[in-house]
Design an enzyme around this catalytic site. Structure first.
Site, mmCIF file in Angstrom:
data_model
loop_
_atom_site.group_PDB
_atom_site.id
_atom_site.type_symbol
_atom_site.label_atom_id
_atom_site.label_comp_id
_atom_site.label_asym_id
_atom_site.label_seq_id
_atom_site.Cartn_x
_atom_site.Cartn_y
_atom_site.Cartn_z
ATOM 1 N N HIS A 14 -7.220 -5.756 1.991
ATOM 2 C CA HIS A 14 -5.855 -5.918 1.446
ATOM 3 C C HIS A 14 -5.870 -5.356 0.030
ATOM 4 C CE1 HIS A 14 -2.006 -8.405 0.829
ATOM 5 N NE2 HIS A 14 -2.199 -7.727 -0.294
ATOM 6 N N HIS A 16 -3.563 -2.959 -3.044
ATOM 7 C CA HIS A 16 -2.390 -2.226 -3.550
ATOM 8 C C HIS A 16 -2.881 -1.067 -4.405
ATOM 9 C CE1 HIS A 16 0.471 -5.439 -2.401
ATOM 10 N NE2 HIS A 16 -0.583 -6.213 -2.608
ATOM 11 N N LEU A 17 -2.574 0.154 -3.965
ATOM 12 C CA LEU A 17 -2.980 1.334 -4.748
ATOM 13 C C LEU A 17 -1.818 1.946 -5.515
ATOM 14 C CD1 LEU A 17 -5.488 3.306 -2.459
ATOM 15 C CD2 LEU A 17 -5.995 1.956 -4.508
ATOM 16 N N ARG A 18 -0.570 1.524 -5.214
ATOM 17 C CA ARG A 18 0.618 2.059 -5.901
ATOM 18 C C ARG A 18 0.745 3.567 -5.676
ATOM 19 N NH1 ARG A 18 1.866 -3.178 -6.038
ATOM 20 N NH2 ARG A 18 1.089 -4.309 -7.842
ATOM 21 N N ASN A 42 3.957 -1.659 0.056
ATOM 22 C CA ASN A 42 5.119 -2.105 -0.728
ATOM 23 C C ASN A 42 5.377 -1.219 -1.935
ATOM 24 O OD1 ASN A 42 2.812 -3.153 -2.032
ATOM 25 N ND2 ASN A 42 3.933 -4.895 -2.889
ATOM 26 N N LYS A 100 2.686 -4.478 8.225
ATOM 27 C CA LYS A 100 2.741 -5.576 7.265
ATOM 28 C C LYS A 100 4.089 -6.280 7.307
ATOM 29 C CE LYS A 100 1.772 -8.136 3.702
ATOM 30 N NZ LYS A 100 0.757 -8.234 2.679
ATOM 31 N N HIS A 137 2.277 -11.609 4.937
ATOM 32 C CA HIS A 137 2.389 -12.336 3.667
ATOM 33 C C HIS A 137 2.980 -13.690 4.014
ATOM 34 C CE1 HIS A 137 2.921 -12.667 -0.796
ATOM 35 N NE2 HIS A 137 3.656 -13.684 -0.349
ATOM 36 N N HIS A 175 -4.450 -13.129 2.125
ATOM 37 C CA HIS A 175 -4.621 -13.884 0.879
ATOM 38 C C HIS A 175 -4.266 -15.363 1.044
ATOM 39 C CE1 HIS A 175 -0.403 -12.843 0.694
ATOM 40 N NE2 HIS A 175 -0.594 -11.651 0.190
ATOM 41 N N LEU A 220 0.896 -13.822 -6.303
ATOM 42 C CA LEU A 220 1.475 -14.514 -5.146
ATOM 43 C C LEU A 220 0.631 -14.250 -3.913
ATOM 44 C CD1 LEU A 220 5.250 -13.877 -5.832
ATOM 45 C CD2 LEU A 220 4.055 -16.090 -5.862
ATOM 46 N N ASP A 248 -6.524 -8.065 -2.556
ATOM 47 C CA ASP A 248 -5.145 -8.098 -3.069
ATOM 48 C C ASP A 248 -5.106 -7.620 -4.515
ATOM 49 O OD1 ASP A 248 -2.427 -8.378 -3.079
ATOM 50 O OD2 ASP A 248 -2.431 -10.555 -3.304
ATOM 51 N N HIS A 252 -0.505 -3.997 -12.334
ATOM 52 C CA HIS A 252 0.795 -3.809 -12.994
ATOM 53 C C HIS A 252 0.504 -3.444 -14.443
ATOM 54 C CE1 HIS A 252 3.355 -5.664 -9.858
ATOM 55 N NE2 HIS A 252 2.372 -6.509 -9.683
ATOM 56 N N ALA A 264 3.991 -10.579 -10.446
ATOM 57 C CA ALA A 264 2.833 -11.183 -9.790
ATOM 58 C C ALA A 264 1.805 -10.129 -9.423
ATOM 59 C CB ALA A 264 3.288 -11.909 -8.526
#
Ligand code: NCD
Ligand code: ZN
Length: 346
Positions: A14, A16-18, A42, A100, A137, A175, A220, A248, A252, A264
């Site tokens: 899990h 997030h690479l943006r 996302n 997802k 999620h 998560h 979150l 996760d 940011h 978050a």
């Protein structure tokens, strides 16, 4: 001689690479240690179709250091308009590994998520038939439900009904942060697994709120009380092979975190493996580390274990990680576990 642990190369189930400058900055941080990662969809706008996933995968590959063997495992963001045929085709071609589910409004960039779960039943049935796992999620968004109860209520109101209505659907409860999540996965049989982050193994809600609010510990699902953290540590280090690492890691810019309405996400990609190794050492469970970070994930997803290896060495002097990294001129703070880390990836 220092103690070492050599494992099949771990994966991150899990991540997030943006996109854009943030992707360029953070992709090497995961690629340095992990063989594969389940890439969260996302973005704004989200990765919804097979075509979106193909384009995003190309951008990720372009952001990897030369010679990197890191493999992004792509996911699609489930919406009430998702076309079952597109999902199945994207999975069959090998482009997409999972889908997802974000309840609408549950977390960062989840506005396009699902409001009415009956409207995705057809897609979920097609996924069960084709063997496409659903990553979840697991938090309700009902404003009347206390934020600390949202995972437990999600299991009862949403997840359990979905699983009963869709036999054979393989689900990853991502998560997990509660005893309830641990128990649901443990007792849920072979079609359900749970990922656990590095940060939820080391912080509880006191770390977030006592002595001042710590925006870099806000993520979150939010960290819960100590009994839940202990349950997560027992699950990660225990004998159920349906728990595995999903960091996760969710970067940011500091300005977005250190704000009157901070967003978050904890950025753990650089030091997640050092943190997890230390947790396993503290629990006297270093012999179980390989299952949690290298074996249980591929087993659930039906993928081979990575052939190459990674070695962690215990050193007396704390391992130095940067406090923050630069992402296109903006700082991104690296998660601080609050204690010195002694396991170095060699
Ligand atoms: C994630 C993000 O920033 O995209 N944030 C987080 O706190 N984990 C979204 C998510 O996975 O909930
Ligand atoms: Zn996430």
């Amino acid at each position: 001689m220092s103690e070492t642990v050599t494992l099949p190369r771990p994966d991150d189930w899990h991540l997030h690479l943006r996109d854009g400058a943030m992707l360029t900055a953070v992709a090497p941080e995961s690629a340095r240690h992990f063989g594969r990662a389940i890439i969260m969809p996302n973005l704004v706008p989200p990765v919804v179709t097979g075509a979106d996933a193909a384009a995003y995968r190309d951008r990720i590959m372009a952001a990897l250091p030369a010679g990197s063997r890191f493999t992004p495992l792509m996911t699609l963001y489930l919406t009430e308009e998702t076309d079952p045929a597109d999902v199945v085709a994207a999975h069959e071609s090998g482009l997409v590994t999972a889908v997802k589910l974000y309840p609408a409004g549950a977390t960062t960039n989840s506005a396009s998520g699902v409001r009415d779960f009956t409207r995705v039943h057809g897609v979920l049935e097609a996924m069960a038939e084709a063997g496409v796992p659903l990553c979840v999620h697991g938090e309700v968004t009902d404003p009347e439900i206390d934020i600390f109860d949202r995972e437990a209520v999600f299991i009862e109101r949403v997840l359990d009904p979905i699983r009963h209505a869709t036999p054979g659907l393989r689900v990853v409860m991502e998560h997990i942060t509660t005893q309830d999540g641990v128990a649901y996965v443990r007792e849920g049989g072979p079609d359900i697994a749970g990922t656990i982050t590095a940060h939820h193994l080391v912080i509880n809600r006191n770390h977030l709120l006592v002595g001042g609010i710590r925006p870099h510990y806000y993520c979150l699902p939010v960290a819960k009380r100590e009994a839940h953290r202990l349950a997560l540590r027992a699950a990660a280090t225990g004998d159920c092979d349906r728990f595995f690492l999903g960091t996760d890691s969710a970067p940011h810019p500091d300005g977005a975190k250190e704000s009157a309405c901070g967003c978050a996400g904890c950025f753990t990609a650089p030091n997640a493996l050092s943190i997890v190794a230390q947790v396993f050492e503290q629990e006297g469970a270093l012999d179980r580390l390989e299952a949690f970070v290298s074996r249980n994930g591929p087993a659930f997803y039906g993928l081979p274990v990575n052939e190459d290896t990674l070695t962690l060495a215990r050193q007396d002097a704390p391992v130095a990680y940067p406090d923050r990294i630069d992402a296109g001129g903006e700082d991104v703070t690296v998660f601080d576990p609050g204690f010195p880390l002694h396991w170095q990836v060699t």
